[in-house]
Design a protein around this motif. Structure first.
Motif, short mmCIF file in Angstrom:
data_model
loop_
_atom_site.label_atom_id
_atom_site.label_comp_id
_atom_site.label_asym_id
_atom_site.label_seq_id
_atom_site.Cartn_x
_atom_site.Cartn_y
_atom_site.Cartn_z
N THR B 22 53.76 100.59 49.86
CA THR B 22 53.88 101.91 50.48
C THR B 22 52.86 101.94 51.58
O THR B 22 51.86 101.05 51.53
CB THR B 22 53.71 103.19 49.58
N ALA B 23 52.48 102.91 52.41
CA ALA B 23 51.52 103.36 53.25
C ALA B 23 50.16 102.73 52.75
O ALA B 23 49.27 102.19 53.19
CB ALA B 23 51.44 104.34 53.99
N THR B 28 55.19 99.76 54.66
CA THR B 28 55.97 101.03 55.08
C THR B 28 57.23 101.58 54.31
O THR B 28 58.08 102.28 54.86
CB THR B 28 56.20 100.90 56.75
N SER B 30 59.11 103.51 51.20
CA SER B 30 59.09 104.96 50.72
C SER B 30 58.55 104.76 49.16
O SER B 30 58.08 105.70 48.77
CB SER B 30 60.13 105.43 50.79
N LYS B 127 62.42 99.04 60.14
CA LYS B 127 61.98 100.57 60.69
C LYS B 127 63.02 101.59 60.35
O LYS B 127 62.77 102.49 60.02
CB LYS B 127 62.10 100.56 62.25
N ASN B 130 63.78 102.39 54.61
CA ASN B 130 62.41 102.34 53.89
C ASN B 130 62.50 102.05 52.56
O ASN B 130 61.41 102.20 51.74
CB ASN B 130 61.59 103.60 54.35
N GLU B 158 55.02 93.88 53.54
CA GLU B 158 55.98 94.81 52.71
C GLU B 158 56.37 94.59 51.47
O GLU B 158 56.95 95.34 50.87
CB GLU B 158 57.36 94.84 53.70
#
Lengths: 262, 311
Positions: B22-23, B28, B30, B127, B130, B158
């Motif tokens: 995740t961030a 990126t 979810s 993109k 997620n 990722e």
């Protein structure tokens, strides 16, 4: 197989000197190297020349535990020195050892009960080390019975048939191997068995070869623990291979490497 | 008289593998999916911990599938022609918590699209979708070496699961996973000895064992499933007894295997049942990730799984 590293013993010159001079790093390196090489438990013996075994044991246990979290096997003929170590151990310890003499067993098993330890039981008594497998089994049964009388579990006892040097007691090799097999019939689940391996090669040429050959034979007879030099790489390779052949580990081409990653 | 049930207790456990970043952890995605970590056989809750339930995911290709039977294709309508749309449907419509993407389009027999085009597709997929991703190559060793290295780079950080590494071909992919923070699928041909060997080869290169997932080979019901079942059990038993080089979670490509057997090809409704039966069997042998094809089968298996997980 439970491997007990034998190298922290005041009988060895450099260890004896380290104990006398309180050289912590010597002992701590020995502890770490043995664990890295596969020892799960470390034998701790102040040596025959220790002037104050109680203080030496206390110092050794503290020194080792500062650098390693391995379990300890407190090795002394003197119960008060063993107790000094037991007061300090952070993990469940092993007492090395009792003979099959009633007075000695009473003292050692009381300590074992008080400090919740395991015990190595030597199948010998005041009359010495037996010559036959039968006498060894008789003493083993006596040790197990006595331990249970003291409220200990049979599988917390490591029965030691006492390995003798092959160059002076050649008939005893087979007797010891057969005894290991027969000890396993004494109780269900079978009691643990142990040998002090290096004794078999005392005074021989090719010590490492004699040691590893005997170890492999004993493992095949069901040995569950050994006090040995884990830094002897060929010995450890032979042990790993023996256990592989007995289907205790799953084969892969890099099986030695795989075992050492455990 | 009351019957006393005998329980086994084990000393070892399976490694926990985390998929998706995740961030917070530089990615990126979810959500993060954890697999493995258990210290008991499947659904034996009395014998040990099962901290992470197995996960069911659907798979997509980066081009229209050539060999999928019509009954399976029909489920996805026209979305085949737009793999991004296909992926989105898998996630939003069919609830796939993890998505497997096979970069088949570069295969010489599948149109031999330039590697860079497949990589560009992956970039846009990352993109648009997620959930955590499982990314595999096309099966052509030469193409995959180039493709997976580039795919790994565009998905850097990722925490995807990349496959597959085999005993004879693991170095390039392991190096990519090491460099870009991914986990790896270690494949073996229904062989516990080779499974252990691939794991050790990969970990010897410095990849943390917590970043390896084993593919013991998948076999469909009626086509050798029981061999895979027993290999998985044997590996798991070794893991529980302390063998760290067999203590990785398992991934099974259920859909791929089932939808090529003649029963499934001839009758899609039988195919769905075939996929459910194969998947549920593998759950019992210790599967941690099931990659499936038919949305109905995946939904049913997920439902069955949640029932089994109720302690």
């Amino acid at each position: 197989m439970i491997i007990i590293g034998e190298l922290i013993n005041g009988m060895y010159k450099d260890v004896g000197k380290a104990i006398t001079k309180r050289e912590k790093d010597v002992i701590q390196h020995l502890a770490q190297d043995q664990v890295k090489a596969g020892a799960k438990i470390l034998d701790v013996n102040t040596g025959p020349y220790s002037k104050n075994p109680k203080d030496d044991m206390k110092w050794l246990v503290e020194t080792i535990q500062d650098a390693s979290d391995a379990s300890l096997c407190l090795d002394s003929t003197k119960p008060d020195a063993i107790e000094e170590g037991l007061k300090l151990v952070k993990k469940r310890a092993v007492i090395n050892s009792t003979s099959a003499d009633d007075d000695r067993m009473d003292v050692i098993f009381n300590l074992a009960k008080k400090y919740n330890t395991q015990v190595i039981g030597l199948t010998m008594d005041k009359s010495g080390v037996p010559n036959s497998r039968d006498k060894r089994v008789e003493l083993a049964a006596k040790i197990i019975a006595k331990a249970m009388d003291h409220g200990l579990n049979a599988n917390d006892i490591f029965l030691d048939p006492i390995v003798l040097p092959v160059n002076v007691a050649q008939t005893q090799g087979l007797e010891v191997l057969e005894a290991i097999r027969e000890f396993r019939l004494i109780s269900d689940p079978p009691p643990n068995t142990i040998i002090g391996l290096s004794n078999v090669s005392q005074g021989t040429k090719f010590r490492s070869l004699v040691n590893r050959t005997f170890l492999v034979m004993a493992v095949a007879d069901g040995l569950s623990a050994a006090i040995l030099d884990p830094l002897d790489k060929e010995l450890m390779d032979a042990l790993i291979s023996a256990e592989l052949i007995l289907n205790r580990h799953i084969y892969c081409d890099s099986f030695l490497d795989a075992y050492r990653k455990r | 008289m009351a019957i006393e049930i005998a329980y086994e207790k084990y000393s070892g456990s399976v490694y926990t593998v985390e998929l998706g970043a995740t961030a917070e952890s530089g990615g990126t995605r979810s959500n993060i999916i954890k697999v493995g970590g258990q210290s008991a056989f499947p659904f034996m809750f009395e014998e040990g911990d099962t901290p992470n339930p197995p996960v069911v995911g659907l798979e997509i290709l980066d081009c229209p599938p050539q060999d999928w039977p019509d009954g399976l294709k029909d489920e996805f309508g026209d979305s085949f022609n737009d793999p991004i749309k296909w992926a989105k449907r898998c996630v939003s419509e069919f609830g796939s918590k993890i998505l497997c993407v096979r970069l088949m389009s570069v295969h010489p027999d599948w149109g031999a699209r330039p590697v860079n085009d497949a990589v560009a597709f992956l970039k846009s997929l990352l993109k648009e979708v997620n959930v955590p991703l499982i990314i595999t190559g096309c099966g052509d060793a030469e193409k995959d070496n180039d493709l997976l290295a580039k795919a790994s780079q565009v998905a850097k950080n990722e925490r995807c699961l990349f496959g597959v590494a085999t005993q004879n071909s693991y170095k390039t992919l392991t190096a990519s996973c090491l460099a870009d923070g991914h986990s790896i699928i270690a494949e073996s041909p229904v062989d516990v000895n080779i499974a252990k060997q691939v794991n050790i080869l990969i970990s010897d290169m410095g990849l943390d064992p917590k970043r390896i997932v084993m593919h013991p080979t998948t076999a469909s019901l009626g086509y050798g499933l029981e061999y895979v079942y027993s290999i998985m059990e044997r590996a798991r038993l070794a893991a529980f007894s302390g063998d760290r080089m067999l203590a990785m979670p398992f991934i099974l490509f259920i859909g791929e295997e089932v939808w090529r057997v003649k029963e499934a090809k001839e009758s899609p409704s039988l195919g769905v049942k075939w996929e459910i039966a194969t998947a549920t069997t593998m759950l019992h042998s210790g599967a941690d990730i099931l990659v499936m094809r038919h949305p109905k089968a995946a939904t049913e298996v997920a439902k069955f799984l949640s029932t089994l997980m109720k302690k």
